[in-house]
Design a protein around this motif. Sequence first.
Motif, PDB file in Angstrom:
ATOM      1  N   GLU A 241      72.932  16.960  82.991  1.00 11.44           N
ATOM      2  CA  GLU A 241      73.059  17.269  84.795  1.00 11.44           C
ATOM      3  C   GLU A 241      71.883  16.760  85.585  1.00 11.44           C
ATOM      4  OE1 GLU A 241      71.667  20.900  82.417  1.00 11.44           O
ATOM      5  OE2 GLU A 241      72.878  19.689  82.574  1.00 11.44           O
ATOM      6  N   GLN A 242      70.575  16.518  84.603  1.00 11.70           N
ATOM      7  CA  GLN A 242      69.273  15.955  85.345  1.00 11.70           C
ATOM      8  C   GLN A 242      70.165  14.361  85.416  1.00 11.70           C
ATOM      9  OE1 GLN A 242      66.010  16.751  83.392  1.00 11.70           O
ATOM     10  NE2 GLN A 242      64.839  15.290  84.828  1.00 11.70           N
ATOM     11  N   ARG A 243      70.386  14.095  84.354  1.00 10.71           N
ATOM     12  CA  ARG A 243      70.785  12.898  84.178  1.00 10.71           C
ATOM     13  C   ARG A 243      71.892  12.226  85.418  1.00 10.71           C
ATOM     14  NH1 ARG A 243      68.802   9.707  79.635  1.00 10.71           N
ATOM     15  NH2 ARG A 243      68.534  10.463  77.785  1.00 10.71           N
ATOM     16  N   LYS A 244      72.521  12.502  85.880  1.00 10.80           N
ATOM     17  CA  LYS A 244      74.100  12.382  86.799  1.00 10.80           C
ATOM     18  C   LYS A 244      74.106  13.042  87.413  1.00 10.80           C
ATOM     19  CE  LYS A 244      76.740   9.956  82.806  1.00 10.80           C
ATOM     20  NZ  LYS A 244      77.520  10.384  81.899  1.00 10.80           N
ATOM     21  N   ALA A 245      72.774  13.466  88.123  1.00 10.64           N
ATOM     22  CA  ALA A 245      73.027  14.503  89.180  1.00 10.64           C
ATOM     23  C   ALA A 245      73.314  13.736  90.504  1.00 10.64           C
ATOM     24  CB  ALA A 245      71.634  15.312  89.568  1.00 10.64           C
ATOM     25  N   GLY A 246      73.776  14.066  91.162  1.00 13.39           N
ATOM     26  CA  GLY A 246      74.820  13.458  92.869  1.00 13.39           C
ATOM     27  C   GLY A 246      73.551  13.699  93.820  1.00 13.39           C
TER      28      GLY A 246
ATOM     29  N   LEU B   9      74.020   4.287  89.532  1.00 11.58           N
ATOM     30  CA  LEU B   9      72.990   3.502  88.398  1.00 11.58           C
ATOM     31  C   LEU B   9      71.494   3.377  88.397  1.00 11.58           C
ATOM     32  CD1 LEU B   9      73.768   1.981  86.003  1.00 11.58           C
ATOM     33  CD2 LEU B   9      74.103  -0.012  87.350  1.00 11.58           C
ATOM     34  N   SER B  10      70.698   3.463  89.931  1.00 10.46           N
ATOM     35  CA  SER B  10      70.148   3.604  90.021  1.00 10.46           C
ATOM     36  C   SER B  10      68.942   4.311  89.814  1.00 10.46           C
ATOM     37  CB  SER B  10      69.456   3.007  91.227  1.00 10.46           C
ATOM     38  OG  SER B  10      70.357   1.385  92.119  1.00 10.46           O
ATOM     39  N   LYS B  11      69.717   5.405  90.236  1.00 12.83           N
ATOM     40  CA  LYS B  11      68.955   6.856  90.436  1.00 12.83           C
ATOM     41  C   LYS B  11      69.153   7.131  88.649  1.00 12.83           C
ATOM     42  CE  LYS B  11      68.961  11.995  90.279  1.00 12.83           C
ATOM     43  NZ  LYS B  11      69.287  12.831  91.114  1.00 12.83           N
ATOM     44  N   GLN B  12      70.259   6.970  87.665  1.00 10.73           N
ATOM     45  CA  GLN B  12      70.200   6.836  85.887  1.00 10.73           C
ATOM     46  C   GLN B  12      68.703   6.234  85.700  1.00 10.73           C
ATOM     47  OE1 GLN B  12      73.462   6.453  84.570  1.00 10.73           O
ATOM     48  NE2 GLN B  12      74.999   8.392  85.675  1.00 10.73           N
ATOM     49  N   MET B  13      68.576   4.834  85.640  1.00  4.81           N
ATOM     50  CA  MET B  13      68.005   3.662  85.125  1.00  4.81           C
ATOM     51  C   MET B  13      66.168   4.701  85.421  1.00  4.81           C
ATOM     52  SD  MET B  13      69.398   0.121  86.289  1.00  4.81           S
ATOM     53  CE  MET B  13      67.722  -0.979  85.799  1.00  4.81           C
TER      54      MET B  13
END
Length: 320
Positions: free
Chosen positions: A107-112, A141-145
Amino acid sequence: MAKVKYYYDEDTLSYRKITVKKSDYYRKILFSFLGVILIAFIGFIGFSQIITSPSERAQQRELENLKFHYELINKRLEESASILSQLQERDNNIYRSYFEANPIPEEQRKAGFGGVNRYKNLDGFDNSNLIKNLTKEVDILSKQMVVQSKSLDEIVALAKEKEVMLASIPAILPVKKGDFYVASGYKMRMHPILKINKFHKGMDFTAPKGTPVYASGNGEIYRAQRSSTFGKVIYIDHGYGYKTIYAHLSKMVVKRGQSIKRGDLIGYVGNTGLSVAPHLHYEVHKNDVALNPINFYYGNLTLEEFANLQQTSEESQSYD
């Protein structure tokens, strides 16, 4: 002169002259005119669809080209997201596991992103949905990176700490191979002087007096003194709970508080203290518990050498 038209009347069995009312005449002309206009309009629409101006054709090609590149970028984003997903899996299950770090929650990796109208400014265009979806995927993608980048920074820091730890843990023989004859092992032994059955907490390396003794890992000298039991003895604190002891020395070349590296010369083999012959008594402690030193020579012993050393250490007599 207009032609006169007749029709055959079956009741009178004779031809009669056809007379046309003026209203019918005008109605016919009106319908013909409207028909011509309709045909002309349909023709204009069809013609305009077939024949367009050069600027209109260029604009159409540009729109099609943009749409193609949007689809191409979207495909590349999907490929990048797949690669990032694999990296995230390795990060959680390999890298962070190896360095004993907690995995990053999904959930931290793919938070909206907050806000329901985040992409409202992209509405009103011919391809608004395409642009909005592409922008949203780029944001995700930018946030996950960013999350992954921070995780890798943490892994690098952990790796550096691990490197320091691995350099500190005792990992080599305190006396060089070929400089000692027999090593007595870590087990219950009859003390050669006290003549009592006593647990031998270290290993004895028999060697000529003056044989060099080396630090088995990075650390700091926290004792370098003379003891009634150990004679001239050096204690090294390696950090991470590890400590080593080098006893019965003839000479010490380090002092308390001195930092040393693995392989540094710290003293020479002797016969001081409760000892019956020149040798080095060597101990390894973890959290103040004595461990078998034979498990800490992986830095410079082959499997065959390790097996031979283990056998001789079990069979030989201790010298202190």
